[in-house]
Design an enzyme around this catalytic site. Structure first.
Site, short mmCIF file in Angstrom:
data_model
loop_
_atom_site.label_atom_id
_atom_site.label_comp_id
_atom_site.label_asym_id
_atom_site.label_seq_id
_atom_site.Cartn_x
_atom_site.Cartn_y
_atom_site.Cartn_z
N LEU A 197 25.40 -11.09 94.45
CA LEU A 197 25.54 -11.54 93.07
C LEU A 197 26.61 -12.61 93.09
O LEU A 197 27.60 -12.50 93.81
CB LEU A 197 25.96 -10.39 92.15
CG LEU A 197 24.92 -9.30 91.89
CD1 LEU A 197 25.51 -8.21 90.98
CD2 LEU A 197 23.66 -9.87 91.25
N ASP A 198 26.42 -13.67 92.29
CA ASP A 198 27.38 -14.76 92.26
C ASP A 198 28.78 -14.27 91.86
O ASP A 198 28.93 -13.20 91.26
CB ASP A 198 26.94 -15.84 91.27
CG ASP A 198 25.67 -16.55 91.72
OD1 ASP A 198 25.35 -16.47 92.92
OD2 ASP A 198 25.00 -17.17 90.87
N TYR A 199 29.76 -15.09 92.15
CA TYR A 199 31.17 -14.79 91.86
C TYR A 199 31.38 -14.40 90.40
O TYR A 199 32.10 -13.45 90.09
CB TYR A 199 32.01 -16.02 92.20
CG TYR A 199 33.50 -15.87 92.03
CD1 TYR A 199 34.26 -15.14 92.93
CD2 TYR A 199 34.15 -16.49 90.96
CE1 TYR A 199 35.64 -15.01 92.78
CE2 TYR A 199 35.52 -16.37 90.80
CZ TYR A 199 36.26 -15.62 91.70
OH TYR A 199 37.62 -15.51 91.53
#
Length: 237
Positions: free
Chosen positions: A100-102
């Site tokens: 999952l993105d930052y």
């Protein structure tokens, strides 16, 4: 009998790629004999030594985490950012299934079971993931229909399995969209909406296959039950 690098990885000693490096460097011994061929097979019943350390089969663990914003979905980070593995209290070497993105929050699985991770991440398994996206403007009905028919990203069409506008804020000109997909390309949700002229202000994954966040708060996690793990393995068929 399994490939030696797979056994080393499943023991939790290191990744499969790192195990291959150890083998090629001549740092792996099976029953007292040096192994340098990547195709070599062995079993957990063999006495395996890697870089001077003997291996034991590690107990498999499975966690479901509600990832907070500001954490990276990786085991190592060169920039020194906070990692989701820091949130899990375990003596096992766990790693995330996918990413999952930052700044993306929500459901992510962490485990030391390489076989299950490969099953869930393989595109052919068709594991559905559901996200809640807050868009920077209200989505037009015609765009919703276009999205349902699929959007080409880098020459590959992404066809959502479900698209639903859940809430509209006419005062702020924003909306909340629920979208489900089966693929796992990086930034795919953001890229799909961007291709249509929308920006994703907030993104949360709320479902992964049959698993749901339910009442799990941000940063909290729980262990998966044996029944849940067996059901995840059914994606192999």
């Amino acid at each position: 009998m399994e490939r030696l690098q797979k056994i080393i990885a499943e023991s939790g000693f290191c990744s499969r790629r790192k195990a291959e490096e150890y083998i090629k460097l001549g740092k792996v011994f099976v029953n007292g004999e040096k192994v340098t061929e990547l195709g070599t097979k062995a079993s957990f019943g063999d006495y395996i030594v890697v870089d001077g350390k003997s291996l034991t089969k590690e107990e498999k663990v499975y966690f479901l985490l509600n990832k907070p914003r500001g954490y990276v979905s990786t085991v190592n980070d060169e920039l020194g950012r906070k990692k989701i593995t820091d949130l899990i209290e375990t003596d096992k070497r766990v790693y995330p299934v996918g990413r999952l993105d930052y700044d993306t929050t929500g459901l992510i699985i962490l485990t030391n079971d390489g076989e299950l991770a490969n099953i869930l991440m393989h595109p052919s398994r068709g594991v559905e993931k559901t996200y809640i996206a807050k868009l920077n403007k209200i989505m037009l009905p015609k765009d919703q229909m276009i999205l349902k028919s699929g959007i080409n990203i880098d020459g590959i069409k992404c066809i959502p399995t479900r698209v639903k506008v859940r809430d509209i804020d006419y005062n702020k000109d924003t909306c909340i969209v629920e979208i489900s997909i089966v693929e796992g390309r990086n930034h795919i949700i953001k890229n799909v909406f961007m291709k249509m002229g929308y920006l994703v202000d907030k993104l949360t994954r709320v479902e992964y296959g049959f698993l749901k966040l339910d009442n799990l708060k941000s940063g909290e996690y729980r262990e998966l039950s044996i029944k849940e793990v067996k059901k995840l393995y059914e994606y192999k068929n």
